[in-house]
Motif scaffolding. Structure first.
Motif, PDB file in Angstrom:
ATOM      1  N   TYR B  15       4.052  -7.703 -10.840  1.00 32.81           N
ATOM      2  CA  TYR B  15       5.104  -6.682 -10.913  1.00 32.81           C
ATOM      3  C   TYR B  15       4.961  -5.902 -12.200  1.00 32.81           C
ATOM      4  O   TYR B  15       4.564  -6.438 -13.226  1.00 32.81           O
ATOM      5  N   TYR B  16       5.299  -4.615 -12.167  1.00 33.38           N
ATOM      6  CA  TYR B  16       5.591  -3.880 -13.402  1.00 33.38           C
ATOM      7  C   TYR B  16       7.091  -3.681 -13.408  1.00 33.38           C
ATOM      8  O   TYR B  16       7.605  -2.857 -12.653  1.00 33.38           O
ATOM      9  N   GLY B  17       7.785  -4.422 -14.231  1.00 35.58           N
ATOM     10  CA  GLY B  17       9.238  -4.353 -14.173  1.00 35.58           C
ATOM     11  C   GLY B  17       9.683  -4.722 -12.771  1.00 35.58           C
ATOM     12  O   GLY B  17       9.285  -5.757 -12.252  1.00 35.58           O
ATOM     13  N   GLY B  40      -7.967   3.163  -2.632  1.00 30.88           N
ATOM     14  CA  GLY B  40      -7.631   4.509  -3.062  1.00 30.88           C
ATOM     15  C   GLY B  40      -6.908   4.497  -4.400  1.00 30.88           C
ATOM     16  O   GLY B  40      -6.696   3.445  -5.004  1.00 30.88           O
ATOM     17  N   ASN B  41      -6.519   5.679  -4.819  1.00 28.01           N
ATOM     18  CA  ASN B  41      -5.787   5.777  -6.075  1.00 28.01           C
ATOM     19  C   ASN B  41      -4.485   5.008  -5.985  1.00 28.01           C
ATOM     20  O   ASN B  41      -3.843   4.972  -4.941  1.00 28.01           O
ATOM     21  N   ALA B  42      -4.137   4.385  -7.069  1.00 28.37           N
ATOM     22  CA  ALA B  42      -2.867   3.672  -7.195  1.00 28.37           C
ATOM     23  C   ALA B  42      -2.730   2.519  -6.216  1.00 28.37           C
ATOM     24  O   ALA B  42      -1.639   2.066  -5.925  1.00 28.37           O
ATOM     25  N   SER B  43      -3.861   2.024  -5.703  1.00 30.79           N
ATOM     26  CA  SER B  43      -3.766   0.915  -4.762  1.00 30.79           C
ATOM     27  C   SER B  43      -3.639  -0.418  -5.482  1.00 30.79           C
ATOM     28  O   SER B  43      -3.383  -1.436  -4.853  1.00 30.79           O
ATOM     29  N   GLY B  44      -3.823  -0.421  -6.812  1.00 28.90           N
ATOM     30  CA  GLY B  44      -3.647  -1.666  -7.563  1.00 28.90           C
ATOM     31  C   GLY B  44      -4.939  -2.286  -8.051  1.00 28.90           C
ATOM     32  O   GLY B  44      -4.953  -3.451  -8.453  1.00 28.90           O
ATOM     33  N   LYS B  45      -6.013  -1.526  -8.058  1.00 30.29           N
ATOM     34  CA  LYS B  45      -7.301  -2.082  -8.477  1.00 30.29           C
ATOM     35  C   LYS B  45      -7.291  -2.446  -9.958  1.00 30.29           C
ATOM     36  O   LYS B  45      -7.643  -3.566 -10.341  1.00 30.29           O
ATOM     37  N   SER B  46      -6.886  -1.479 -10.794  1.00 32.00           N
ATOM     38  CA  SER B  46      -6.847  -1.769 -12.225  1.00 32.00           C
ATOM     39  C   SER B  46      -5.861  -2.888 -12.509  1.00 32.00           C
ATOM     40  O   SER B  46      -6.087  -3.730 -13.384  1.00 32.00           O
ATOM     41  N   THR B  47      -4.768  -2.895 -11.765  1.00 29.15           N
ATOM     42  CA  THR B  47      -3.775  -3.943 -11.958  1.00 29.15           C
ATOM     43  C   THR B  47      -4.379  -5.316 -11.656  1.00 29.15           C
ATOM     44  O   THR B  47      -4.077  -6.304 -12.340  1.00 29.15           O
ATOM     45  N   GLU B 194     -14.175   0.130  -7.774  1.00 28.89           N
ATOM     46  CA  GLU B 194     -14.851   1.400  -7.527  1.00 28.89           C
ATOM     47  C   GLU B 194     -14.095   2.260  -6.534  1.00 28.89           C
ATOM     48  O   GLU B 194     -13.433   1.761  -5.635  1.00 28.89           O
ATOM     49  N   GLN B 195     -14.231   3.561  -6.718  1.00 30.03           N
ATOM     50  CA  GLN B 195     -13.816   4.509  -5.685  1.00 30.03           C
ATOM     51  C   GLN B 195     -15.012   4.806  -4.801  1.00 30.03           C
ATOM     52  O   GLN B 195     -14.877   5.176  -3.642  1.00 30.03           O
ATOM     53  N   ASN B 196     -16.174   4.675  -5.415  1.00 28.05           N
ATOM     54  CA  ASN B 196     -17.398   5.084  -4.746  1.00 28.05           C
ATOM     55  C   ASN B 196     -17.909   3.953  -3.862  1.00 28.05           C
ATOM     56  O   ASN B 196     -18.823   3.211  -4.206  1.00 28.05           O
TER      57      ASN B 196
HETATM   58  N1  LIG Z   1       2.423  -0.254 -16.947  1.00 26.35           N
HETATM   59  C1  LIG Z   1       2.860   0.176 -15.754  1.00 26.35           C
HETATM   60  N2  LIG Z   1       4.176   0.319 -15.534  1.00 26.35           N
HETATM   61  C2  LIG Z   1       4.620   0.746 -14.330  1.00 26.35           C
HETATM   62  N3  LIG Z   1       3.830   1.044 -13.308  1.00 26.35           N
HETATM   63  C3  LIG Z   1       2.501   0.919 -13.466  1.00 26.35           C
HETATM   64  C4  LIG Z   1       1.945   0.490 -14.694  1.00 26.35           C
HETATM   65  N4  LIG Z   1       0.611   0.478 -14.577  1.00 26.35           N
HETATM   66  C5  LIG Z   1       0.338   0.872 -13.312  1.00 26.35           C
HETATM   67  N5  LIG Z   1       1.467   1.142 -12.653  1.00 26.35           N
HETATM   68  C6  LIG Z   1       1.556   1.566 -11.260  1.00 26.35           C
HETATM   69  O1  LIG Z   1       0.925   0.604 -10.461  1.00 26.35           O
HETATM   70  C7  LIG Z   1       0.253   1.202  -9.384  1.00 26.35           C
HETATM   71  C8  LIG Z   1      -1.190   0.694  -9.327  1.00 26.35           C
HETATM   72  O2  LIG Z   1      -1.850   1.124 -10.495  1.00 26.35           O
HETATM   73  P1  LIG Z   1      -3.373   0.815 -10.774  1.00 26.35           P
HETATM   74  O3  LIG Z   1      -3.667   1.323 -12.122  1.00 26.35           O
HETATM   75  O4  LIG Z   1      -3.623  -0.614 -10.501  1.00 26.35           O
HETATM   76  O5  LIG Z   1      -4.098   1.705  -9.671  1.00 26.35           O
HETATM   77  P2  LIG Z   1      -5.637   1.860  -9.380  1.00 26.35           P
HETATM   78  O6  LIG Z   1      -5.866   1.250  -8.048  1.00 26.35           O
HETATM   79  O7  LIG Z   1      -6.445   1.367 -10.501  1.00 26.35           O
HETATM   80  O8  LIG Z   1      -5.763   3.421  -9.237  1.00 26.35           O
HETATM   81  P3  LIG Z   1      -6.894   4.430  -9.768  1.00 26.35           P
HETATM   82  O9  LIG Z   1      -7.998   4.357  -8.811  1.00 26.35           O
HETATM   83  O10 LIG Z   1      -6.211   5.761  -9.712  1.00 26.35           O
HETATM   84  O11 LIG Z   1      -7.253   3.999 -11.137  1.00 26.35           O
HETATM   85  C9  LIG Z   1       0.363   2.696  -9.608  1.00 26.35           C
HETATM   86  O12 LIG Z   1       1.345   3.195  -8.739  1.00 26.35           O
HETATM   87  C10 LIG Z   1       0.809   2.842 -11.023  1.00 26.35           C
HETATM   88  O13 LIG Z   1       1.640   3.960 -11.183  1.00 26.35           O
END
Ligand SMILES: Nc1ncnc2c1ncn2[C@@H]1O[C@H](COP(=O)(O)OP(=O)(O)OP(=O)(O)O)[C@@H](O)[C@H]1O
Ligand SMILES: [Mg+2]
Lengths: 496, 237
Positions: B15-17, B40-47, B194-196
């Protein structure tokens, strides 16, 4: 959707086979010799030679030059200024560790300086009847200051940037408050009150340095002690700077998260940097107390802090050579500005230099300068005819410059009120300047410059102590615009 | 089972908050394996990578690394156990030289031995030629190489990469993946975000596909490449 013949492109077996850009092999570097713009001319040659000299050579050269100072002059005033400059260099060197390397904005730094000075004074004065040997006191005080630094940093280590700045600023002010009110201290009101710090009267009759029974009394001797201590600390800082810890501090300053991702113990590194800076300040404090043979809490207040920061910023945070150069520039200009005549020179030269740097094209520069001179003589002639008392006073400098000024600048016989009014007018005029543009700005600059000269002659010269600070501030601003990274700092590189 | 994965996430909720990002995520990487995480973007990969590293802590679920439960462990502990990351946006130390950046990568190994440097310089001859240049003054593609070299200096067991192809010209993307493949063949396990999808699946052993914080697909890379849904969504054909 007829997709399947468009297969995923095969990856060539070996990079060397492909006629693609050779990734990882640098075509730019191969051609760098042709691309590098050489420094030309005699100055350019000198510059590229200088760049090859290892840095310690410069420090050694500085040490030798500084060691010669008491030999070439017996003027006590000059040696004293030299001592103070060395002391500030030492202080700036310590602050450079905390702020310059680790990037921790420590605004309570002078408190550690004061803590060291009071520490020495308490252990070597009739105050408590303790008279330890200097070689025992100095390590004790330095270690105690480092521990105090740790204690201050410990709760704030998580705090970053602005928060740390506020916490340390608070600590610095707390220090001053406690030490100026420390003549009636008791433990939470439970014990009888004791005089610990001497309150506003400070601690007088502090012993001189006393090494193996020999007392260090002369100013010259202190100068050499300060120089020796400074060079020693410089050596240590230089070694740290080029060590793994030094690099870790810098990377921490640049990007704490990335540093943590490299496995650096971020918090511990911060604490070490903070305590190391504090320890150097404590060391400087002992020197201060021993030479002055008295300490007052007010010596360790914000003005001192500002000077140390000015040195660091002017020289270039993170640069050892910058600390030396910055301390020389700041301390010497502060001294020069003590005498109103000198200050007047600095004032006009600074304005002229700024105009020379900032005004282009040359045509405009010539117009503004010529215009200002003409404007002044015209104004002077008119006022002299209409209101003789308006040109009654005399300028703050003598010589040809003074006589030139006396025909240009107005000098009312009683300048106080009119000086104050024009001061406000000047501030408004400068603000107006920033709103104007194009030729209007150049035109408005002429009376503004004249007004600045008038305010200087009639108001600022009268109060040298304030003026000094204002002028140093102006010099800092001018230099910051010319070299934002400080004299010897490296220009910031931003990754975008 | 001797085949315990090097890294595993077990029904992780992050969770973020109040915002529920990762929802019951199960994912693992075996030793020496190259796994890619698509989405895709914002799917949670970096998370996901942040959760692996402990930069955010999952509310439920377990993170195991090398057989040990590291869910409650700090980031620096996990780094010391052998994780390294090439972060999104690279995060180089801009005013430091390429050489210093590499040294900082090997911070836990006292700045790196000559062999460590040779290994990295062999993969990226450019880094050797540019070792005295300030990292911040390199071009984006060059910086990407420094970031990879820096992470490799830590001699990680598991290398995490967040969008290594970001900002690279198509031909450079292929080259980067060539290098990634080489690194992988030298025995380092990798989890690559990756996106690619196209290129990353071509070198990966396995892949996962995330969509709004949930796994929607997982499997062998070759199978994923043939998958209709994934193709429509990511491969664009
Ligand atoms: N610190 C944070 N606080 C609140 N929401 C966050 C935080 N970091 C990420 N998010 C949200 O979590 C979701 C997933 O983010 P994440 O960075 O994991 O996406 P991603 O899959 O890596 O996307 P991208 O390909 O664009 O990098 C996004 O909707 C983002 O806005
Ligand atoms: Mg991302």
């Amino acid at each position: 959707m007829d997709g399947d013949d468009r297969d995923i492109p095969p990856i060539p077996a070996s990079p060397a086979e492909a006629h693609a850009p050779r990734v990882g092999v640098d075509e730019w570097v191969a051609s760098v010799a042709e691309r590098r713009e050489g420094y030309s001319g005699v100055l350019g040659r000198a510059r590229s030679e200088l760049e090859r000299v290892p840095r310690p050579v410069f420090y050694a050269a500085f040490g030798v030059a500084a060691a010669l100072l008491p030999a070439i002059t017996s003027d006590g005033y000059i040696v004293r200024v030299g001592f103070d400059t060395l002391l500030y260099m030492l202080l700036a060197l310590g602050l450079n560790i905390t702020v310059g390397y680790a990037g921790l904005l420590d605004l309570g730094y002078v408190a550690f300086y004061g803590f060291g000075a009071y520490g020495y004074a308490m252990l070597a004065s009739p105050k408590f009847g303790i008279h330890w040997n200097t070689l025992a006191i100095v390590p004790v005080v330095v270690i105690a200051t480092a521990i105090l630094g740790l204690l201050v940093a410990l709760p704030s280590r998580r705090l970053l940037g602005d928060y740390l700045a506020i916490v340390t600023l608070f600590f610095g002010q707390l220090f001053v408050a406690v030490y100026t009110n420390g003549e009636r201290m008791s433990l939470f009101g439970l014990t009888r009150s004791h005089d610990v710090t001497g309150g506003p009267n400070g601690i007088p009759n502090v012993d001189n340095f006393n090494v193996f029974g020999g007392r260090i009394g002369s100013l010259q001797a202190y100068y050499y002690v300060a120089l020796g201590v400074f060079l020693l600390v410089l050596l240590v800082v230089f070694l740290i700077d080029t060590s793994r810890t030094g690099r870790a501090w810098k990377s921490l300053r640049e990007d704490p998260l990335a540093a943590e991702l490299m496995g650096m113990p971020v918090n511990r590194l911060k604490l070490i940097a903070f305590a190391a800076g504090a320890a150097v300040a404590g060391l400087a404090g002992t020197l201060f107390a021993a030479l002055n043979t008295a300490v007052f809490a007010s010596d360790f207040d914000v003005p001192t802090l500002i000077i140390i920061y000015a040195i660091l910023i002017l020289g270039g945070a993170g640069s050892i050579g910058g600390v030396i150069l910055g301390a020389l520039v700041v301390n010497i200009s502060l001294e020069v500005l003590r005498t109103p005549g000198h200050a007047t020179w600095v004032f006009y030269v600074t304005i002229l230099a700024t105009l020379l740097m900032a005004l282009r094209p040359w045509r405009v520069l010539a117009l503004v300068l010529g215009g200002t001179v003409a404007f002044g003589y015209a104004a002077h002639a008119i006022v002299a005819a209409a209101w003789p008392r308006g040109v009654h006073g005399s300028p703050s400098v003598g010589g040809w410059f003074g006589s030139g000024l006396s025909g240009w600048e107005l000098h009312p016989s009683n300048p106080r009120l009119i000086g104050n009014i024009t001061f406000i007018a000047l501030v408004l005029a400068v603000l107006a300047l920033t709103l104007l543009s194009g030729w209007k700005r150049w035109a408005a600059m002429i009376p503004t410059l004249y007004l600045a000269g008038f305010v200087w002659e009639n108001r600022l010269v009268v109060e040298p102590s304030i003026t000094r600070l204002i002028l140093v501030g102006v010099i800092l601003i001018v230099l910051m615009n010319a070299r934002p990274q400080g004299l010897l700092g490296t220009a910031r590189v931003e990754i975008v | 089972m001797t085949d315990e994965p090097l890294l595993s996430l077990e029904s992780v909720d992050t969770y973020y908050g109040p915002i529920h990002i990762l929802q019951g995520l199960n994912l693992n990487v075996r030793a020496g394996e190259l796994v890619c995480l698509l989405g895709g973007n914002a799917s949670g990969k970096s998370t996901t990578l942040k959760t692996v590293l402990g930069l955010v802590n999952p509310r439920n679920g377990t993170v195991r690394f090398g057989g040990e439960d590291v869910t409650k462990r700090s980031t620096s502990y996990r780094i010391r156990q052998g994780m390294a990351i090439v972060p999104e946006n690279r995060r180089l130390f801009a005013p430091m030289t390429v050489l210093e950046n590499l040294q900082m990568g090997a911070y836990l190994h006292a700045g790196g031995t000559k062999e460590d440097f040779d290994r990295v310089y062999e993969l990226f001859p450019l880094l050797h030629e540019r070792r005295a240049q300030l990292a911040g003054t390199l071009s984006g593609g060059e910086q990407q190489m420094v970031a990879m070299g820096r992470a490799l200096m830590a001699k990680p067991k598991l290398l995490l990469m967040d969008e290594p192809s970001m900002g690279l010209a198509p031909i450079l993307v292929e080259r980067s993946f060539e290098i990634i493949k080489q690194v992988h063949e030298s025995g380092v396990a990798m989890l690559i975000v990756e996106q690619n999808a196209n290129v990353s699946l071509s070198i990966a052993d396995r892949g996962y596909v995330l969509s709004t914080g949930r796994l929607v697909l997982e499997g062998k890379a070759d199978d994923l490449r043939e998958d209709e849904g994934l193709r429509k969504a990511y491969l664009g054909r």
